[in-house]
Design an enzyme around this catalytic site. Sequence first.
Site, PDB file in Angstrom:
ATOM      1  CG  HIS A  83      -1.746   1.292   1.273  1.00 43.92           C
ATOM      2  ND1 HIS A  83      -2.913   1.424   0.586  1.00 43.92           N
ATOM      3  CD2 HIS A  83      -1.529   2.488   1.894  1.00 43.92           C
ATOM      4  CE1 HIS A  83      -3.411   2.641   0.787  1.00 43.92           C
ATOM      5  NE2 HIS A  83      -2.584   3.302   1.583  1.00 43.92           N
ATOM      6  CG  ASP A 162     -12.440   3.562   5.565  1.00 46.62           C
ATOM      7  OD1 ASP A 162     -11.831   4.253   6.393  1.00 46.62           O
ATOM      8  OD2 ASP A 162     -12.255   3.640   4.344  1.00 46.62           O
ATOM      9  NE  ARG A 169     -10.833  10.611   9.395  1.00 48.80           N
ATOM     10  CZ  ARG A 169      -9.902   9.838   8.848  1.00 48.80           C
ATOM     11  NH1 ARG A 169     -10.210   8.615   8.429  1.00 48.80           N
ATOM     12  NH2 ARG A 169      -8.668  10.281   8.726  1.00 48.80           N
ATOM     13  CB  SER A 184      -8.850   4.844   7.040  1.00 48.86           C
ATOM     14  OG  SER A 184      -9.288   4.837   5.705  1.00 48.86           O
ATOM     15  CE  LYS A 188      -9.535   2.025   3.154  1.00 51.94           C
ATOM     16  NZ  LYS A 188      -9.599   3.295   2.436  1.00 51.94           N
TER      17      LYS A 188
END
Lengths: 435, 435
Positions: A83, A162, A169, A184, A188
Site C-alpha cells: 500500500h 470506513d 471526516r 482506515s 481495508k
Amino acid sequence: MYDPVELIRKKRDGVFLTRQELKYLIRGYVAGDIRDEQMSAFLMAGVIRGFSVKETACLTEIMIESGKEIDLSSISRTKVDKHSTGGVGDKVSLILAPLFAELGYCNPMMAGRGLGHTGGTIDKLESIRGYQCEVSSRDLPSRLQRSGSVIFSQSDEIVPADKKMYELRDVTGTVESIPLITASIVSKKKAEGIDAIVYDVKCGNGAFMKTPREALALAESLVRVSQKTGLKARALITDMNQPLGYTIGNALEVMESLLFLRGERMDRHLKEVTLALTYEIHSLFYEEEKEVFINRCDKIFRSGKAYERFKKMIIDAGGDSEALEEIEEGRFIEKMIQIRSKQDGRILEMDTFSMGKALIYLGGGRLKKGDSINHHVGMELHVKRGDSVRVGDPLLTLFYADEAKKASVMSLLEKSIMIGEREYEENPLIYRSVH
Amino acid sequence: MYDPVELIRKKRDGVFLTRQELKYLIRGYVAGDIRDEQMSAFLMAGVIRGFSVKETACLTEIMIESGKEIDLSSISRTKVDKHSTGGVGDKVSLILAPLFAELGYCNPMMAGRGLGHTGGTIDKLESIRGYQCEVSSRDLPSRLQRSGSVIFSQSDEIVPADKKMYELRDVTGTVESIPLITASIVSKKKAEGIDAIVYDVKCGNGAFMKTPREALALAESLVRVSQKTGLKARALITDMNQPLGYTIGNALEVMESLLFLRGERMDRHLKEVTLALTYEIHSLFYEEEKEVFINRCDKIFRSGKAYERFKKMIIDAGGDSEALEEIEEGRFIEKMIQIRSKQDGRILEMDTFSMGKALIYLGGGRLKKGDSINHHVGMELHVKRGDSVRVGDPLLTLFYADEAKKASVMSLLEKSIMIGEREYEENPLIYRSVH
C-alpha cells in the site's frame, strides 16, 4: 449500556477508551444510533487528543467487522499486498502486482482512485478500454487462482464503516490524524484476507507527509497496528521530492509500466523502490540474499514473464488487448509540446505537488468527486533532480487535448522545475525501513 | 466566501478566528448551511483548544444578533440584573428582584428552569397558581413600568442561536467550556437591554464549579466578556458547600422568600449574599457606604415594601393572591417526617449535591426535560455547617407526597449530613469579588 455523551467526554478529556466502548460507538454509528454530530465531536476529540496504538488496533478491527472479510483460505499461496500513501507518477503497483504473481505470491490488491494531487491505480487501469475494476468477494478467489494478482476497487461490502466515517471526516476537518488514517488503511488491507503487507510511505513535497518525521510517525503507526491485528508488516519511507519514474498521467503511466515490465526503459528510481518493497515482503518468508533476489527479478522482467502476466491480468479483468497495444505504442497521444530549459545549470528542485495539480488542471484528474477524467493527457519528464542541463535542453513534454487547459498549466510547469548553480543535495531514495 | 472545513481545521490547530469567520460559522449554522456535524466538530475543537476573550465576546455578539434585543429605551430608570450559575436552595432572585425595584432600579430578569441538581427560578414561581412566566418582548416595557421588576422565561425570540447550539452541545460532550458557557449566559443577559449585571458564581459541592479556581476562571470570563460587549459587570464567588437559606423545594423556597421579604426568619447567609450582590450593582452607579446601604435595605424589608412589591409582581404576572397566601402559611404541605441526629457532635459537611438530587427524586425536580414536577415537596434544614448538635436534635424536615419516593431519599439525606468531632473549618461565604 453506554452513554455516548459520556464516551465523547472521555476522549475529550484525553482518556483511553476500551474495546467495548469503541465498539459501542462505531457499531452504533454504522447502525445509525449514534448521530453524525456525535461521531464528528468524538473524532475531533480523537484528532486532538490522539488514540493509543491499542485503541487504533481496536478501531481497525471494529471497522473490519462492519463488513465482509475476503476469504482466501482456498488459496494455498502466501497472500501479500503493498500500500502506498500516495504520490505523483507512482506506478509501483502496476509493476509489483505481476511481479508478486511471478514470484509465486497471491496478491489481492484493493486500490483507489486519485486523491488530492496524487494519482490512483484504478484510474490508471481504467485508461485501458474494457477494464472492470469491480470484483465481488465471491468471485475474487477464482480470479486470483487464474491470475495470481488482481487489482480491484473497494466495494461497499468491505469495511463500510470506513466509507461512512471518511465521508464525515472529509467535511468536519478530521482527516489529518495518524491513528484515523492508520485505521482506515489497515482495516481495508486486513479485510483483503492477506498474510503480509508492505507500506510505501511517501515523504516530500509531492507526498501528504512533507517531513521524514511525519512519515516515520505514520509508518510506525501502520506497522504497529497491522502487527497488532495479526498482519505481518513492514514499511519503507521513500522520497517523493520528484515524480517517480518519467511519466505522470493515466495512460502514460500504463505505457511506462508496460515498457518497464518488458525490461525496457526501466527508470532506476522506480526500479529501486519497486524491488525494495518486494524484497521487504519476500524477506518476511524467505532467507534469500537481496542481490540474488534482485537478479531473479531482473530475469523475470527480461524473460517477458512479468509483461505477459500483466497482460493476462488485464485481459482477465475485461481489458481489451488491442487497447493495451495502443497504449504501449503511445497511439493515444493527441497533441504535445515541449518545455525547454532557459538556462544552463543543474535541476535543483521539482515542485512535485504542482506537477500533480497540473495533471488535474489538464483534465487527467478530478477537481471534485465524480468528475470525469481524460486518461490520455499528462507529462513526460526528461530530467531528474541533480541532472545538468544547457539552454534549449528538453525538460518536459506535455501531452494535452485542450488548448485552454494547456495554457493554464504551462507557466505552472515551467515554474515547477527549479534550475540553478548552487550545490545540489541528493535526498536518499529510501530514507529508512520500519519493522 | 469561507470554507467551513478550513475554519474547523483552524480552531482544531489552535488558531484564533476573526469576527468575520465566527460570524460565517454561527450565522451559517442558524441558517442551516453549516451542518450539525460541522458545528459539533468546531465546538469540540473550541472546547479543547479554547477561545480567547475577544473570540468569546464576538461569539456573544453574533449570538445576540441571531434574535431580538429587548428595547427598554422608553424606561428612564437604570436597568440591572443578576445571574447565578446555579445552586441548591438559591432563592436570591425572588428577594433581589423586588428589592431592586424598591431601590429604584428596573430589573428585567430572564430566568430558567432547574438544570441538573440545581433549582430554577421559573419552577419556583410556577408553584404559585396562575403565574405566567412568558412575556413577549413587546409587552415587557409596560410590565416593567408597572412593577419595576419582571421575572420571565426565555422566549424563542431571544438569542435563538443559543438554543440551537445548546441542544447540540448537550448531546456532543461540548457543554463543559468556560468560553461557551460565558457566551451562552452573556448573550441572553445583554439581550435583556440592561446596563449592568452582577454574576453570582457558586462554588462548592453543590455548584457546577467545585473549586475556587474554576469559579474564578468563570467569573473572570463572565465579567471580561460582559464588559467587552458594553455591559457594566461584576461577579461574586459565593460558597455553595451547603444550601443557601433553610429550604429546598419550589413552594418552600417561595415561602421562605415571603417571610424574608417581610423581615421575618431572615437566614443570615441568604441575607449576606443577597445584599452583597445588590451592593455590587448599586456601587457601580452610586457612592454610598455599604453600611448605610444595608441599613436602607433593612428598612425596606421591615417596612413591608419589598414584600408588597413582590406580591404586586406576582399578581401582575397572573399569580393568584389566595395561592400566595396558601404558600405563605404552608398550607400546601401534605406529609412530613423529621431526620434527627443519631450522635452528639458538630455538623462538619453537607453533601449539597445529594440534597439537590434528593429534591429531584422526591418529584420536586426533573429527571429529564419535560418531566412534570410536584411543587409542594422539599426539605427544611434545621442546622448549618459548624452547628453543634446532640442525639435526637432535628436536622432536617422532609415534606413529601409519595411514600415510595420518600423511602428512596431518606438514607441519601441521612448520609448527606456529616456529623463528627474534628475541628470545623468554616468556608468564607463570599470568596472574592471580580471587577
